[in-house]
Each structure stands twice: as structure tokens, then as C-alpha cells.
Design an enzyme around this catalytic site. Structure first.
Site, PDB file in Angstrom:
ATOM      1  N   TYR A  88      -2.263  -0.433  10.438  1.00  0.00           N
ATOM      2  CA  TYR A  88      -2.460  -1.113   9.124  1.00  0.00           C
ATOM      3  C   TYR A  88      -1.238  -0.605   8.460  1.00  0.00           C
ATOM      4  O   TYR A  88      -0.547  -1.214   7.686  1.00  0.00           O
ATOM      5  CB  TYR A  88      -3.610  -0.123   8.232  1.00  0.00           C
ATOM      6  CG  TYR A  88      -3.657  -0.565   6.835  1.00  0.00           C
ATOM      7  CD1 TYR A  88      -4.249  -1.634   6.387  1.00  0.00           C
ATOM      8  CD2 TYR A  88      -3.059   0.292   5.883  1.00  0.00           C
ATOM      9  CE1 TYR A  88      -4.145  -1.864   5.075  1.00  0.00           C
ATOM     10  CE2 TYR A  88      -3.289  -0.068   4.529  1.00  0.00           C
ATOM     11  CZ  TYR A  88      -3.745  -0.980   4.162  1.00  0.00           C
ATOM     12  OH  TYR A  88      -4.070  -1.379   2.929  1.00  0.00           O
ATOM     13  N   SER A 115       0.976  -1.118  -0.022  1.00  0.00           N
ATOM     14  CA  SER A 115       0.148   0.037   0.118  1.00  0.00           C
ATOM     15  C   SER A 115       0.822   1.252  -0.025  1.00  0.00           C
ATOM     16  O   SER A 115       2.085   1.209   0.294  1.00  0.00           O
ATOM     17  CB  SER A 115      -0.972   0.040   1.104  1.00  0.00           C
ATOM     18  OG  SER A 115      -1.474   1.202   1.455  1.00  0.00           O
TER      19      SER A 115
END
Length: 242
Positions: A137, A124
Site C-alpha cells: 500500500y 495517503s
């Protein structure tokens, strides 16, 4: 003639299903793995244990007799103040995003060595920059981004290539769920706020699953042989300013 075979985790998700479609279009056999049933899912498995990861890889090989690639697309999102993170939330995110990816990769390496195969993990923009309010995350995707670097160097003598793609926000049901769960009752504004961080201004849009799948497809090709240990951004320049 034997077809090339790719194992895709998170196959029921937006990116996973797009990856399956792209590889099938290219003539590959695809084995989809997910924790839930759905179109394109061949193996139901909860990949939060090493045993389940190894079993999924064994089942994939039993279906087609070989393994040429692995796409690690299973994952989940969470956000909130770091001071409010529970141990249960931390463990869930790391079990899905990191532990599952690690042990599927680990289990697949002996088979990939036979085919000079590839691994592409879904990291990501949060794997290469810090996202405020999403520490758990970001930490999990940072682990994926460095995992591929380490493993790529380890298995390069076997002809295996290991990379990560690092998308920004992807237009998937997961993003819609993210907005619904964390948007404070106003998911439309939540999504608008995400887009406001992109350098395109009024032209900003979310990355499409097919665009991510196209990059993953390219990384599986002979033309990408020189690319290993890389984290490739596909985020409209969101992380370019770091």
C-alpha cells in the site's frame, strides 16, 4: 451557461461520495465512476485497464460535453508482512491504486487542457512516509505522490494543476473493513491502536470524509491557482515527524 464538470472515481466510497456532495453543493456537475453500483455512481467501470479508463472519460465527456476536473479517489488497502505478499495481491493493489489513477488522468488531460482544469489524487500519509506492515500500500501511494509532481510540471504550460491530498486514517466503511479484515478478530483494538499513533493523545480522532472533500474542493478553486505538484497532508500531524 455551462456548468463546470468534475469526474470522481471511487464515487461509491466514503471519500468519493463526500467529494460528490461538496462539488454539487458548489454548483458543479459531477460524474461518479465506480466498479459497483450505488448512490452517486453514474458510470460502472473496472478501472484496472487502460481501455476502461479511457472509456470512462469518454462517457463522462459525452454526458456534459466538457471536463473541468478529475478527482482520483478509487483505492484499496492491504497490509501484512512483506515476505508474505503474493503476486496477485501486489497486482491488485497497484492496478487499482496506481494503474487506474494513471490512465484516467492520462485520458483526461486533453480535455482538461481545454478548460485549464485540475486533477486531485487521493494519496495517503503512507505516500509520504513508510508504514510498517503495509509495504505494498505504501509503495502504491508513494507512486501517486510522485506521479502528481511529475505530471504537474509536464502540464503546467497548459494551465492544468495536479495535486495530491494525503489523509491519515479516514472514518469510512473502508476503514471499518480494514479493521475487520486485519484486526485479528478485535477490530475495536485495531482502531484504538491506529489512534494511539496520533499526537493528540486522548483527543485523537479519525479524519472525516467531509474534511478531505473540503480540501479537494479548495484545490479546485481559483484561489488555489498557485498550488500544483503538491502533496497536502490532512492527518492531524501523523506524518509531521518524518
Amino acid at each position: 451557461m455551462s456548468h463546470s464538470v468534475v469526474l470522481v472515481t471511487g464515487a461509491a466510497g466514503g471519500v468519493g461520495s463526500a467529494v460528490r456532495a461538496r462539488f454539487e453543493e458548489g454548483g458543479w456537475q459531477v460524474v461518479g465512476v465506480d466498479v459497483r453500483e450505488g448512490p452517486g455512481v453514474d458510470i460502472i467501470a473496472d478501472l484496472r485497464t487502460a481501455a476502461a479508463c479511457h472509456q470512462a472519460v469518454r462517457e463522462a465527456i459525452s454526458l456534459h460535453g466538457r471536463l473541468d476536473g478529475v478527482v482520483l479517489a478509487a483505492g484499496l488497502w492491504t497490509e501484512g508482512p512483506t515476505s508474505d505478499t503474493s503476486e496477485e495481491e501486489f497486482d491488485l493493489v497497484f492496478d487499482v491504486n496506481v494503474k487506474g489513477s494513471y490512465f484516467v488522468l492520462s485520458a483526461a488531460l486533453p480535455e482538461l487542457a481545454k478548460t485549464s482544469g485540475f486533477v486531485t489524487a487521493l494519496s495517503s500519509d503512507a505516500g509520504i512516509q513508510g508504514n510498517a506492515g503495509a509495504a505494498v500500500y505504501s509503495a502504491s501511494k508513494g507512486a501517486i505522490s510522485n506521479l502528481v509532481r511529475a505530471v504537474a510540471r509536464e502540464v503546467a504550460p497548459q494551465g492544468i494543476r495536479v495535486n495530491a491530498v494525503c489523509p491519515g486514517d479516514i472514518d469510512t466503511p473502508m476503514l471499518a473493513g480494514q479493521a475487520a479484515n486485519f484486526g485479528g478478530g478485535n477490530p475495536e483494538q485495531y482502531l484504538a491502536d491506529l489512534l494511539s499513533a496520533y499526537p493528540q493523545g486522548e483527543r485523537a480522532r479519525f479524519v472525516q470524509p467531509a474534511e478531505v472533500a473540503g480540501l479537494i474542493w479548495f484545490l479546485a478553486q481559483k484561489e488555489a491557482e498557485a498550488i500544483t505538484g503538491a502533496n497536502l497532508s490532512i492527518d492531524f500531524g501523523l506524518s509531521a515527524g518524518i
